[in-house]
Design an enzyme around this catalytic site. Structure first.
Site, PDB file in Angstrom:
ATOM      1  N   PHE A  36       0.833  -1.200   0.000  1.00  0.00           N
ATOM      2  CA  PHE A  36       0.000   0.000   0.000  1.00  0.00           C
ATOM      3  C   PHE A  36       0.868   1.250   0.000  1.00  0.00           C
ATOM      4  CE2 PHE A  36      -2.214  -3.275   2.437  1.00  0.00           C
ATOM      5  CZ  PHE A  36      -3.523  -3.235   1.960  1.00  0.00           C
ATOM      6  N   ASP A  37       0.401   2.270  -0.699  1.00  0.00           N
ATOM      7  CA  ASP A  37       0.879   3.622  -0.474  1.00  0.00           C
ATOM      8  C   ASP A  37       0.209   4.134   0.799  1.00  0.00           C
ATOM      9  OD1 ASP A  37       1.996   6.183  -0.891  1.00  0.00           O
ATOM     10  OD2 ASP A  37       0.252   6.820  -2.043  1.00  0.00           O
ATOM     11  N   GLY A  38       0.702   5.253   1.328  1.00  0.00           N
ATOM     12  CA  GLY A  38       0.143   5.789   2.566  1.00  0.00           C
ATOM     13  C   GLY A  38      -0.932   6.841   2.345  1.00  0.00           C
ATOM     14  N   PHE A  96      -1.296  -0.878  -4.231  1.00  0.00           N
ATOM     15  CA  PHE A  96      -2.293   0.176  -4.346  1.00  0.00           C
ATOM     16  C   PHE A  96      -1.645   1.538  -4.121  1.00  0.00           C
ATOM     17  CE2 PHE A  96      -4.842  -3.496  -2.763  1.00  0.00           C
ATOM     18  CZ  PHE A  96      -5.692  -3.628  -3.856  1.00  0.00           C
ATOM     19  N   ASP A 147      -2.194   6.033  -5.292  1.00  0.00           N
ATOM     20  CA  ASP A 147      -3.154   6.999  -5.821  1.00  0.00           C
ATOM     21  C   ASP A 147      -2.625   7.801  -7.005  1.00  0.00           C
ATOM     22  OD1 ASP A 147      -2.493  10.059  -4.354  1.00  0.00           O
ATOM     23  OD2 ASP A 147      -1.454   8.262  -3.698  1.00  0.00           O
TER      24      ASP A 147
END
Length: 301
Positions: A162-164, A274, A276
């Site tokens: 994951f991105d943060g 994932f 954004d």
């Protein structure tokens, strides 16, 4: 007796995300619905190749074989196909031995109204409108990129990266960075280091994974997670304290300070990553499966 999916981790996936339908999608775009329908019906016994979301789905379903007690995971095929063109999808599911029994086939209509009905926790699709609607409804949703040329070999452990900001956490801090620059962002994070970050669209999904980890209770956990973020010190502290506040342990954390994410992801070998931003998703999608998380659309007064 009716089946209740509220205690399961439910993944909704479109047919284009589960299988490689790039040729069929091109046919639909160039020649229209009738040509697409005819092709699918004529080729309904030709098995489709795995798509971007296939490795994750296979790994998610495998949890039902390893976790104690009742089924803990379900996968629902959510497609804008009609029933007459769906047999090829179901035949391919049977070919690969995927334990998928449920589907929503909407005949071209949006999928978003049915996400709550199927208790979907994660939506994976290549249809941007459905993904955006899922995010706006508070459901973890991602637009999948084309699969990498060589999908990773099968791993007996689910690996998710994951991105943060704007993924696990809200986009509050990211908006400060975009509007006021790096110095303002660093100062804001230092000033708020002990205040947990607000939840982002994938926070609940991460917490669900953590609950499954705890349930498993094995020396070799069935799930391994990673946080791969452009943050660096001193903006690291707020992230660590937020995860503590959520009572969530992320197995591997990478504070890259602006470094490219692709090489770290290639080493971690996730079933999916994932993020954004296309600037990260695009390069990463050449080596690992990737889903882009859109921003929540904000209503203007």
């Amino acid at each position: 007796m009716a089946v209740d999916l509220t205690e399961c981790l439910v993944v909704g996936i479109s047919s284009r995300a589960l299988f490689d339908l790039s040729h069929e999608d091109g046919l639909f775009t160039s020649e229209g619905l009738d040509a697409y329908r005819a092709f699918q019906m004529e080729n309904e016994h030709r098995v489709l190749e795995p798509g971007t979301g296939f490795p994750l789905v296979k790994a998610i379903l495998r949890l039902n074989e390893t976790l104690p007690g009742d089924r803990r995971t379900e996968v629902v095929v959510m497609s804008r196909n009609s029933s007459e063109t769906s047999l090829r999808i179901f035949n391919s599911i049977d070919h690969y031995g995927l334990d998928i029994t449920r589907a929503a086939l909407t005949g071209g209509a949006p999928l978003s109204p049915y996400l709550r009905a199927f208790r979907v926790d994660l939506l994976l699709s290549q249809h941007e409108d459905d993904v955006q609607a899922g995010i706006n409804a508070g459901i973890a949703s991602a637009l999948l990129y084309s699969r990498p040329s060589c999908l990773n070999e099968e791993i007996n452990q689910i690996r998710i990266a994951f991105d943060g900001d704007a993924v696990l956490f809200s986009d509050e801090s990211e908006r400060i960075f975009k509007e006021h620059g790096l110095e303002a962002f660093v100062r804001h994070e230092a000033d708020n280091a002990r205040r947990p970050l607000p939840e982002g669209p994938f926070a609940r999904f991460l917490k669900s994974l953590a609950a499954i980890q705890e349930l498993a209770g094995t020396t070799v956990p069935p799930i391994r997670t990673a946080l791969v973020t452009a943050r660096s010190r001193p903006a690291h502290e707020r992230v660590i304290r937020t995860l503590r506040a959520w009572n969530v342990v992320v197995d591997e954390v990478f504070f890259l300070g602006g470094m490219k994410k692709m090489e770290v992801l290639e080493a971690f070998r996730p079933h999916i990553f994932f993020d954004d931003q296309d600037v990260h998703c695009g390069p990463a999608s050449t080596v690992v499966p990737v889903g882009r998380v859109p921003y929540v659309e904000r209503q203007t007064a």
